[in-house]
Design an enzyme around this catalytic site. Sequence first.
Site, PDB file in Angstrom:
ATOM      1  N   ASP A  34     -93.223 -88.291 -91.117  1.00 39.26           N
ATOM      2  CA  ASP A  34     -91.929 -88.404 -90.399  1.00 39.26           C
ATOM      3  C   ASP A  34     -91.908 -89.921 -89.543  1.00 39.26           C
ATOM      4  O   ASP A  34     -91.275 -90.610 -89.503  1.00 39.26           O
ATOM      5  CB  ASP A  34     -91.837 -87.441 -89.154  1.00 39.26           C
ATOM      6  CG  ASP A  34     -91.252 -86.098 -89.815  1.00 39.26           C
ATOM      7  OD1 ASP A  34     -91.034 -86.183 -91.241  1.00 39.26           O
ATOM      8  OD2 ASP A  34     -91.015 -85.221 -89.145  1.00 39.26           O
ATOM      9  N   GLU A  36     -93.660 -92.650 -90.327  1.00 45.58           N
ATOM     10  CA  GLU A  36     -93.463 -93.662 -91.122  1.00 45.58           C
ATOM     11  C   GLU A  36     -91.742 -93.953 -91.451  1.00 45.58           C
ATOM     12  O   GLU A  36     -91.192 -95.076 -91.380  1.00 45.58           O
ATOM     13  CB  GLU A  36     -94.046 -93.494 -92.423  1.00 45.58           C
ATOM     14  CG  GLU A  36     -94.304 -94.612 -93.212  1.00 45.58           C
ATOM     15  CD  GLU A  36     -95.171 -94.689 -94.261  1.00 45.58           C
ATOM     16  OE1 GLU A  36     -95.854 -94.030 -94.229  1.00 45.58           O
ATOM     17  OE2 GLU A  36     -94.739 -95.641 -95.478  1.00 45.58           O
ATOM     18  N   GLU A 113     -73.691 -69.030-110.756  1.00 45.06           N
ATOM     19  CA  GLU A 113     -74.292 -69.826-109.698  1.00 45.06           C
ATOM     20  C   GLU A 113     -74.083 -69.097-108.442  1.00 45.06           C
ATOM     21  O   GLU A 113     -73.293 -67.875-108.526  1.00 45.06           O
ATOM     22  CB  GLU A 113     -73.351 -71.160-109.293  1.00 45.06           C
ATOM     23  CG  GLU A 113     -73.584 -72.222-110.349  1.00 45.06           C
ATOM     24  CD  GLU A 113     -72.382 -73.326-110.148  1.00 45.06           C
ATOM     25  OE1 GLU A 113     -71.909 -73.226-109.214  1.00 45.06           O
ATOM     26  OE2 GLU A 113     -72.101 -73.929-111.126  1.00 45.06           O
ATOM     27  N   LYS A 115     -72.940 -67.932-104.910  1.00 43.77           N
ATOM     28  CA  LYS A 115     -71.807 -68.301-104.212  1.00 43.77           C
ATOM     29  C   LYS A 115     -72.174 -68.694-102.698  1.00 43.77           C
ATOM     30  O   LYS A 115     -72.334 -67.541-102.164  1.00 43.77           O
ATOM     31  CB  LYS A 115     -70.704 -67.169-104.178  1.00 43.77           C
ATOM     32  CG  LYS A 115     -69.489 -67.636-103.567  1.00 43.77           C
ATOM     33  CD  LYS A 115     -68.458 -66.681-103.968  1.00 43.77           C
ATOM     34  CE  LYS A 115     -67.032 -67.171-103.464  1.00 43.77           C
ATOM     35  NZ  LYS A 115     -66.960 -66.971-102.049  1.00 43.77           N
ATOM     36  N   ASP A 117     -72.319 -69.176 -98.757  1.00 48.64           N
ATOM     37  CA  ASP A 117     -71.226 -68.731 -97.910  1.00 48.64           C
ATOM     38  C   ASP A 117     -71.032 -69.920 -96.885  1.00 48.64           C
ATOM     39  O   ASP A 117     -71.921 -69.675 -95.615  1.00 48.64           O
ATOM     40  CB  ASP A 117     -71.575 -67.367 -97.087  1.00 48.64           C
ATOM     41  CG  ASP A 117     -70.441 -66.573 -96.542  1.00 48.64           C
ATOM     42  OD1 ASP A 117     -69.362 -67.308 -96.724  1.00 48.64           O
ATOM     43  OD2 ASP A 117     -70.688 -65.815 -95.730  1.00 48.64           O
ATOM     44  N   TYR A 222     -71.463 -78.107-106.317  1.00 43.56           N
ATOM     45  CA  TYR A 222     -71.303 -77.217-107.400  1.00 43.56           C
ATOM     46  C   TYR A 222     -70.335 -77.643-108.454  1.00 43.56           C
ATOM     47  O   TYR A 222     -70.130 -76.851-109.235  1.00 43.56           O
ATOM     48  CB  TYR A 222     -71.004 -75.730-106.846  1.00 43.56           C
ATOM     49  CG  TYR A 222     -69.926 -75.615-106.114  1.00 43.56           C
ATOM     50  CD1 TYR A 222     -68.513 -75.949-106.438  1.00 43.56           C
ATOM     51  CD2 TYR A 222     -69.854 -75.195-104.583  1.00 43.56           C
ATOM     52  CE1 TYR A 222     -67.411 -75.995-105.685  1.00 43.56           C
ATOM     53  CE2 TYR A 222     -68.950 -75.176-103.863  1.00 43.56           C
ATOM     54  CZ  TYR A 222     -67.668 -75.218-104.354  1.00 43.56           C
ATOM     55  OH  TYR A 222     -66.554 -75.251-103.432  1.00 43.56           O
ATOM     56  N   LYS A 310     -68.292 -60.420-105.863  1.00 44.77           N
ATOM     57  CA  LYS A 310     -68.789 -60.145-104.874  1.00 44.77           C
ATOM     58  C   LYS A 310     -69.933 -59.061-104.627  1.00 44.77           C
ATOM     59  O   LYS A 310     -69.807 -57.998-105.239  1.00 44.77           O
ATOM     60  CB  LYS A 310     -67.631 -59.750-103.988  1.00 44.77           C
ATOM     61  CG  LYS A 310     -66.415 -61.056-103.743  1.00 44.77           C
ATOM     62  CD  LYS A 310     -66.939 -61.787-102.828  1.00 44.77           C
ATOM     63  CE  LYS A 310     -65.707 -62.676-102.252  1.00 44.77           C
ATOM     64  NZ  LYS A 310     -65.649 -63.173-101.019  1.00 44.77           N
ATOM     65  N   CYS A 404     -71.671 -38.699 -65.487  1.00 47.42           N
ATOM     66  CA  CYS A 404     -71.149 -40.199 -65.525  1.00 47.42           C
ATOM     67  C   CYS A 404     -72.339 -41.037 -65.423  1.00 47.42           C
ATOM     68  O   CYS A 404     -72.868 -41.022 -64.500  1.00 47.42           O
ATOM     69  CB  CYS A 404     -70.066 -40.461 -65.041  1.00 47.42           C
ATOM     70  SG  CYS A 404     -69.585 -42.186 -65.258  1.00 47.42           S
ATOM     71  N   CYS A 407     -71.023 -43.207 -62.344  1.00 52.53           N
ATOM     72  CA  CYS A 407     -70.730 -42.895 -61.120  1.00 52.53           C
ATOM     73  C   CYS A 407     -71.049 -41.464 -60.723  1.00 52.53           C
ATOM     74  O   CYS A 407     -71.020 -40.951 -59.709  1.00 52.53           O
ATOM     75  CB  CYS A 407     -69.172 -42.700 -60.950  1.00 52.53           C
ATOM     76  SG  CYS A 407     -68.387 -41.425 -61.854  1.00 52.53           S
ATOM     77  N   CYS A 422     -65.251 -39.678 -68.265  1.00 51.37           N
ATOM     78  CA  CYS A 422     -65.379 -39.437 -66.909  1.00 51.37           C
ATOM     79  C   CYS A 422     -63.953 -39.382 -66.362  1.00 51.37           C
ATOM     80  O   CYS A 422     -63.162 -40.203 -66.832  1.00 51.37           O
ATOM     81  CB  CYS A 422     -66.137 -40.579 -66.499  1.00 51.37           C
ATOM     82  SG  CYS A 422     -66.182 -40.714 -64.689  1.00 51.37           S
ATOM     83  N   CYS A 427     -64.121 -44.103 -60.697  1.00 52.71           N
ATOM     84  CA  CYS A 427     -65.341 -44.678 -61.480  1.00 52.71           C
ATOM     85  C   CYS A 427     -65.551 -46.273 -61.708  1.00 52.71           C
ATOM     86  O   CYS A 427     -64.717 -46.722 -62.425  1.00 52.71           O
ATOM     87  CB  CYS A 427     -65.413 -43.924 -62.814  1.00 52.71           C
ATOM     88  SG  CYS A 427     -66.846 -44.661 -63.712  1.00 52.71           S
TER      89      CYS A 427
HETATM   90  S1  IVH Z   1     -66.455 -73.114-107.541  1.00 53.35           S
HETATM   91  C1  IVH Z   1     -62.041 -73.689-108.857  1.00 53.35           C
HETATM   92  N1  IVH Z   1     -68.857 -72.587-107.052  1.00 53.35           N
HETATM   93  O1  IVH Z   1     -66.152 -70.006-102.896  1.00 53.35           O
HETATM   94  C2  IVH Z   1     -63.274 -73.345-108.454  1.00 53.35           C
HETATM   95  N2  IVH Z   1     -67.552 -72.095-105.520  1.00 53.35           N
HETATM   96  O2  IVH Z   1     -63.470 -68.705-103.535  1.00 53.35           O
HETATM   97  C3  IVH Z   1     -63.789 -73.617-107.158  1.00 53.35           C
HETATM   98  N3  IVH Z   1     -68.029 -71.504-103.308  1.00 53.35           N
HETATM   99  O3  IVH Z   1     -63.563 -72.293-101.876  1.00 53.35           O
HETATM  100  C4  IVH Z   1     -64.927 -73.136-106.632  1.00 53.35           C
HETATM  101  N4  IVH Z   1     -70.362 -71.462-103.753  1.00 53.35           N
HETATM  102  O4  IVH Z   1     -65.907 -72.627-101.326  1.00 53.35           O
HETATM  103  C5  IVH Z   1     -67.705 -72.491-106.545  1.00 53.35           C
HETATM  104  N5  IVH Z   1     -71.391 -72.110-106.682  1.00 53.35           N
HETATM  105  C6  IVH Z   1     -69.923 -72.171-106.151  1.00 53.35           C
HETATM  106  C7  IVH Z   1     -69.731 -72.027-104.757  1.00 53.35           C
HETATM  107  C8  IVH Z   1     -68.078 -71.860-104.483  1.00 53.35           C
HETATM  108  C9  IVH Z   1     -69.221 -71.310-102.858  1.00 53.35           C
HETATM  109  C10 IVH Z   1     -67.036 -71.298-102.288  1.00 53.35           C
HETATM  110  C11 IVH Z   1     -66.087 -72.420-102.314  1.00 53.35           C
HETATM  111  C12 IVH Z   1     -64.687 -71.909-102.807  1.00 53.35           C
HETATM  112  C13 IVH Z   1     -64.804 -70.555-102.851  1.00 53.35           C
HETATM  113  C14 IVH Z   1     -64.119 -69.821-104.015  1.00 53.35           C
END
Ligand code: IVH
Length: 668
Positions: A34, A36, A113, A115, A117, A222, A310, A404, A407, A422, A427
Site C-alpha cells: 500500500d 508504494e 450468473e 444475482k 443484491d 454483468y 429467486k 407487569c 409496573c 397490563c 403503567c
Molecule cells: S441482467 C435486462 N444480471 O437484477 C436484464 N441483472 O431485476 C437486466 N442484477 O435491475 C439485468 N445481478 O439490478 C442482470 N447478473 C445480473 C444481475 C442483475 C443483479 C439486478 C439488476 C436488475 C435486477 C433485475
Amino acid sequence: MSEEQVKTQIEELKTLLNQYNYQYHVLDKPSVPDAEYDQKLHELIKLEQEYPHLRTEDSPTQRVGGEPLEGFEKVEHRTPMLSLGNAFDDQDLRDFDRRVRQGVGGDVHYVCELKIDGLAVSLLYEEGRFVRGATRGDGRIGENITNNLKTIRSIPLRLKENATLEVRGEAFMPKASFEKLNADREEEGVEQFANPRNAAAGSLRQLDPKIAASRNLDIFVYGAGQYEGRSIDSHSESLNYMSELGFKTNQEWKRCTSIEEVIEYVNGWVERRPDLNYEIDGIVIKVDSLDQQDELGTTVKSPRWAIASKFPAEEVITQLEGIELSVGRTGVVTPTALLKAVQVAGTTVKRASLHNEDLIRERDLKIGDYVVIKKAGDIIPEVVNVIEEKRTGDEQDFSMPENCPECGSELVRIEDEVALRCINPKCPAQIREGLIHFVSRNAMNIDGLGEKVITQLFNENLIQDVADIYELDRNELLKLERMGEKSVDNLLSAIEASKQNSLERLLFGLGIRHVGSKAARTLAENFETIERLQNAESGDLTAINEIGEKMADSVVLYFEKPEVEQLVKHLREVGVNMEYKGLKRSEVEDVDSPFNGKTIVLTGKLQQLSRNEAKAEIERLGGKVTGSVSKSTDLLIVGEDAGSKLTKAEKLGIEVWTEDAFVAELET
Ligand code: IVH
C-alpha cells in the site's frame, strides 16, 4: 523538467497507478505494498497541483470525490434499463425454457450468473474513458452519479482499449463493510441500514462524493450495451470481453446446455450462498446467443431471454439466549427472543418477536435452545422451530410472569385473546409507548422525535402526556444528551408544524383501541371535528359503513373518560388543530380524478414518494388502495422491481400505470 517531460511522467504514473488499482480491486491480487501505491499517488497529486491543466478526469487522483453537488442531473438511458421476470421454483424455470425454445425454434444455451443484491448502474465509456455513470431510475431516466461511482475502485477510469461502450452492472456493499458501517453508526447513535443493498443505494445517492468514497463499495459488471469495434456473438463472449477491457465481472458464471443443468446450478447456490462475502438474492439465467436474444426480444418491462430465479427465504441456526418482555401501548406484554447474533438474508439478527405465550409453547422453546431463524418475506425475523437433537438438558423452561415487568401490577388475559395485558392505565411503559405512537409517521409525524428522544423526555419527567409535547421548553431540551441548538430548533419547528395536521392524524395518534389509521380517517371524514366525535353515540358511529360495533363502543368509551376530556381540552389550548382538512365525504363523490371510486393496488419500490404517501393521495382523490390484485382491481401502479402482482394484473388484463404516470397525474 520541460512540460513535455512532465506530461510523460504524469502519463506513466497514471498507467502505473491504474495497473496497481486493477490488480488490487478487480483481480483481488495486490501487486505492490500500500505504501508504494500511496507514494506514487502523492507524486501524481503533486505534479497535478503544479500543472493543473494536465489533470484529466480519468486520473486516479480524481477518485476521492470532488465538491458536493446541489442535486443530481437526470440522464436518459440510450437503451432502457429493464428488470427481470422471476422464477420461484424449478417448474417456473422449465416453463421459461419452453417459452424460449418455442420462441427460437431450436437449441438454446444459457448463461447463469449470480444475482447480486445491490443497485443497478450504467457506465458510459467514450474512447476508453469513463465519462458518465447513472442509476437505473425508472429504467428510462436515471440520475447522474458519476462522481460517486468514480470512488468505486473497481470501476476503471480508463479501459485497456479505447473502446466506446455502455456497460451495466450491480454496485454493492460487501458484507464486511456493511457490518463495519453499521457498527460505527450504532456507536454514533445514527440509524443503521437495514441491509447492504440499502446501504449501497444510500451511499450512491449522497450529493457529497466523500461519503460514497468512505463506504467501500464494489461492483460487478454483468452486461454490455451497445459497443463499437469488436464483433461479439454471445453473452459469454461479452463477459470475457468486459474482463479483458478491465471491468470486474463475477467469476462464478456458468454456461449450461440444458435447463436441467441450469436447475442444478441454481440449487447448488442455495447452499453455497452464505459463503459469499456479498449478498445475492438469486441467479440470473440468460440466453447465451445474442441473435437468439434479439429474436426473443423484450416486453415493456423485461427481456424474454432472461429470468431471475429467486432463492427461498434463507434459514439459519442460532441459539436462543433469553426472552425479553416488553409492554406495548395497549398494555399487551410481548415476548421477544434474544438471539446469538447471526446473519440472515443480509442483516444481523439479534432479536425476533415471539408474539405471545402460545407461540412459545407451540414451538416448545426453552432458553438455551438451538433454533432455526428465517426472515418472513425476507424482512421480519422469525423463529421457525427448535432443533431438539441439540438439547443438552441444561435448557431452561420459560413461562410468562404474573405481574407487569414494568409496573408490577397483575397481568390479565382477556377473554378470546391470547395476549397477556397490563391494565394499569398509569403503567409507565404504556404511557411511553403511547407517546411514541403519537409522534410516529402515520400519526402526528413529528420529525426528530423518535423513540430515543421520547424515552429521554419521559424519563426526565418533561412529558407525561401527549399535550406536554407542545409545551416543551427550549432551555430544558438543550440540557438533554445529544441535543444541540440546531436539533432543538428543528425539533421545535417540527412540533409546531404538527399542530396544523388534519384531524385523522390526531385521532390515530391518540391510540384509541381498535382505531387504526384507516378508521381514524373514516371518523374524521364523517365527523369533521373532534367535538362532534366526542358527542357521538354508538349508533351514530355504526351508521357509518366501515365502523363496526366493537370500534364504535371503543370510541364512545374512550371519549367518556374524564381524563380524555381534559387531554382534548389541553391539546386545544396549546393550539393543536382539531378539524378535518381533507375532502369531505360529499365532495369525494364529485372529485374529478381517474382514481375516484377505483380500487387500486401499489406494487414494487416507489422512488418518488412513499407507499403511505401514495396511498394518502389516492384516498384523497376518492380511490381505495388494497393489498392484492384480483378481478375487482381497477388499476395497478408499479414501482421498481415489481413482481408477481404485475404478472397477475397482466394476466387479468388490468390497467397498469408506471410510477411516473401516477406522479404526473397527481401533478395535474
Ligand atoms: S441482467 C435486462 N444480471 O437484477 C436484464 N441483472 O431485476 C437486466 N442484477 O435491475 C439485468 N445481478 O439490478 C442482470 N447478473 C445480473 C444481475 C442483475 C443483479 C439486478 C439488476 C436488475 C435486477 C433485475
